[in-house]
Design a protein around this motif. Structure first.
Motif, PDB file in Angstrom:
ATOM      1  N   GLU A 201     -12.263   7.337 -81.508  1.00 34.22           N
ATOM      2  CA  GLU A 201     -12.767   6.666 -82.697  1.00 34.22           C
ATOM      3  C   GLU A 201     -12.807   5.173 -82.405  1.00 34.22           C
ATOM      4  O   GLU A 201     -11.831   4.610 -81.911  1.00 34.22           O
ATOM      5  CB  GLU A 201     -11.836   6.959 -83.876  1.00 34.22           C
ATOM      6  CG  GLU A 201     -12.341   6.437 -85.194  1.00 34.22           C
ATOM      7  CD  GLU A 201     -11.452   6.876 -86.341  1.00 34.22           C
ATOM      8  OE1 GLU A 201     -11.038   5.994 -87.112  1.00 34.22           O
ATOM      9  OE2 GLU A 201     -11.167   8.090 -86.448  1.00 34.22           O
ATOM     10  N   ASP A 202     -13.949   4.553 -82.703  1.00 39.37           N
ATOM     11  CA  ASP A 202     -14.059   3.112 -82.466  1.00 39.37           C
ATOM     12  C   ASP A 202     -13.552   2.340 -83.685  1.00 39.37           C
ATOM     13  O   ASP A 202     -13.120   2.922 -84.685  1.00 39.37           O
ATOM     14  CB  ASP A 202     -15.484   2.712 -82.065  1.00 39.37           C
ATOM     15  CG  ASP A 202     -16.505   2.899 -83.175  1.00 39.37           C
ATOM     16  OD1 ASP A 202     -16.126   3.110 -84.346  1.00 39.37           O
ATOM     17  OD2 ASP A 202     -17.713   2.833 -82.872  1.00 39.37           O
ATOM     18  N   GLU A 203     -13.644   1.009 -83.604  1.00 37.30           N
ATOM     19  CA  GLU A 203     -13.114   0.154 -84.671  1.00 37.30           C
ATOM     20  C   GLU A 203     -13.840   0.363 -86.003  1.00 37.30           C
ATOM     21  O   GLU A 203     -13.285   0.110 -87.067  1.00 37.30           O
ATOM     22  CB  GLU A 203     -13.211  -1.320 -84.248  1.00 37.30           C
ATOM     23  CG  GLU A 203     -12.320  -1.646 -83.060  1.00 37.30           C
ATOM     24  CD  GLU A 203     -13.045  -2.407 -81.956  1.00 37.30           C
ATOM     25  OE1 GLU A 203     -14.287  -2.332 -81.857  1.00 37.30           O
ATOM     26  OE2 GLU A 203     -12.358  -3.077 -81.180  1.00 37.30           O
TER      27      GLU A 203
ATOM     28  N   LYS B 228      -4.434   3.728 -78.065  1.00 34.46           N
ATOM     29  CA  LYS B 228      -5.624   2.878 -78.055  1.00 34.46           C
ATOM     30  C   LYS B 228      -5.920   2.476 -76.615  1.00 34.46           C
ATOM     31  O   LYS B 228      -5.000   2.175 -75.855  1.00 34.46           O
ATOM     32  CB  LYS B 228      -5.406   1.626 -78.900  1.00 34.46           C
ATOM     33  CG  LYS B 228      -5.302   1.920 -80.387  1.00 34.46           C
ATOM     34  CD  LYS B 228      -5.230   0.635 -81.184  1.00 34.46           C
ATOM     35  CE  LYS B 228      -5.059   0.869 -82.661  1.00 34.46           C
ATOM     36  NZ  LYS B 228      -5.990   1.731 -83.305  1.00 34.46           N
TER      37      LYS B 228
ATOM     38  N   VAL C 261     -14.604  -2.774 -76.203  1.00 37.76           N
ATOM     39  CA  VAL C 261     -14.492  -1.933 -77.404  1.00 37.76           C
ATOM     40  C   VAL C 261     -13.120  -1.267 -77.351  1.00 37.76           C
ATOM     41  O   VAL C 261     -12.728  -0.717 -76.323  1.00 37.76           O
ATOM     42  CB  VAL C 261     -15.605  -0.857 -77.433  1.00 37.76           C
ATOM     43  CG1 VAL C 261     -15.406   0.077 -78.613  1.00 37.76           C
ATOM     44  CG2 VAL C 261     -16.971  -1.481 -77.453  1.00 37.76           C
ATOM     45  N   THR C 262     -12.409  -1.313 -78.456  1.00 39.21           N
ATOM     46  CA  THR C 262     -11.127  -0.629 -78.540  1.00 39.21           C
ATOM     47  C   THR C 262     -11.363   0.747 -79.155  1.00 39.21           C
ATOM     48  O   THR C 262     -11.991   0.868 -80.214  1.00 39.21           O
ATOM     49  CB  THR C 262     -10.124  -1.434 -79.397  1.00 39.21           C
ATOM     50  OG1 THR C 262      -9.949  -2.716 -78.796  1.00 39.21           O
ATOM     51  CG2 THR C 262      -8.786  -0.726 -79.481  1.00 39.21           C
TER      52      THR C 262
ATOM     53  N   THR D 170      -9.565   4.619 -80.098  1.00 41.13           N
ATOM     54  CA  THR D 170      -8.339   5.376 -80.338  1.00 41.13           C
ATOM     55  C   THR D 170      -8.599   6.824 -79.987  1.00 41.13           C
ATOM     56  O   THR D 170      -9.584   7.409 -80.429  1.00 41.13           O
ATOM     57  CB  THR D 170      -7.901   5.265 -81.820  1.00 41.13           C
ATOM     58  OG1 THR D 170      -7.779   3.880 -82.157  1.00 41.13           O
ATOM     59  CG2 THR D 170      -6.572   5.968 -82.044  1.00 41.13           C
TER      60      THR D 170
END
Length: 164
Positions: free
Chosen positions: A101-103, A143, A153-154, A156
């Motif tokens: 899942e991105d931010e 993360k 891009v962070t 999870t």
């Protein structure tokens, strides 16, 4: 016809240069190995059909098929089979499907596969891809930072599973 007018040596009869072989270990999933084997059989059949042509003046298609066969045989011979069914699901590893899942909350599922099986449009990536390198070894809830040309891009890790 005189032998003087028969073209025996020339660009049509020279073998094509081999396709480049990756320097990385050739990890493959069972699906990837089956695909390589099917591609080899299809290319061998295509070569037989090309050689059976009545008019064989253009030998370039045959040379291309022979080159492809050499490549596929080398990839099959160097294959290191990794069965996703045998992989533990406690961390991201080769052959597994990873949900991230991105931010912004967008979820995406990526599968880490062999180089010959990788296809970005099908969300299959090779272990050498920057995203795969960022994900490998990550655990559920962890993360990771994916460094892209457009910026970092962070992500999870929200799921680790065997591919369907």
């Amino acid at each position: 016809m005189s032998r003087a007018f028969v073209k025996e040596d020339g660009p049509d009869n020279t073998p094509l240069p081999d396709l480049p072989i990756s320097p990385h270990p050739n990890l493959v999933t069972p699906r990837g190995l089956a695909d390589l084997q099917a591609r080899l059989l299809a290319t061998q059949a295509r070569l037989r059909a090309l050689r059976a042509r009545e008019d064989r003046l253009d030998r370039l298609p045959e040379a291309a098929a022979e080159r492809d066969i050499r490549y596929l045989e080398a990839r099959i011979a160097s294959a290191i089979l990794v069965d996703p069914a045998a992989q533990p699901l406690d961390e991201v590893a080769f052959g597994l499907a990873v949900t991230v899942e991105d931010e912004a909350g967008r979820r995406t599922v990526w599968e880490i596969t062999g180089e010959d099986e990788a296809q970005a449009t099908a969300r299959r990536i090779a272990p050498q891809a920057p995203l795969a390198r960022a994900l490998m070894g990550a655990r559920l809830g962890e993360k990771v930072v994916w460094t892209r040309p457009a910026g970092e891009v962070t992500l999870t890790v929200t799921g680790i599973a065997r591919p369907e």
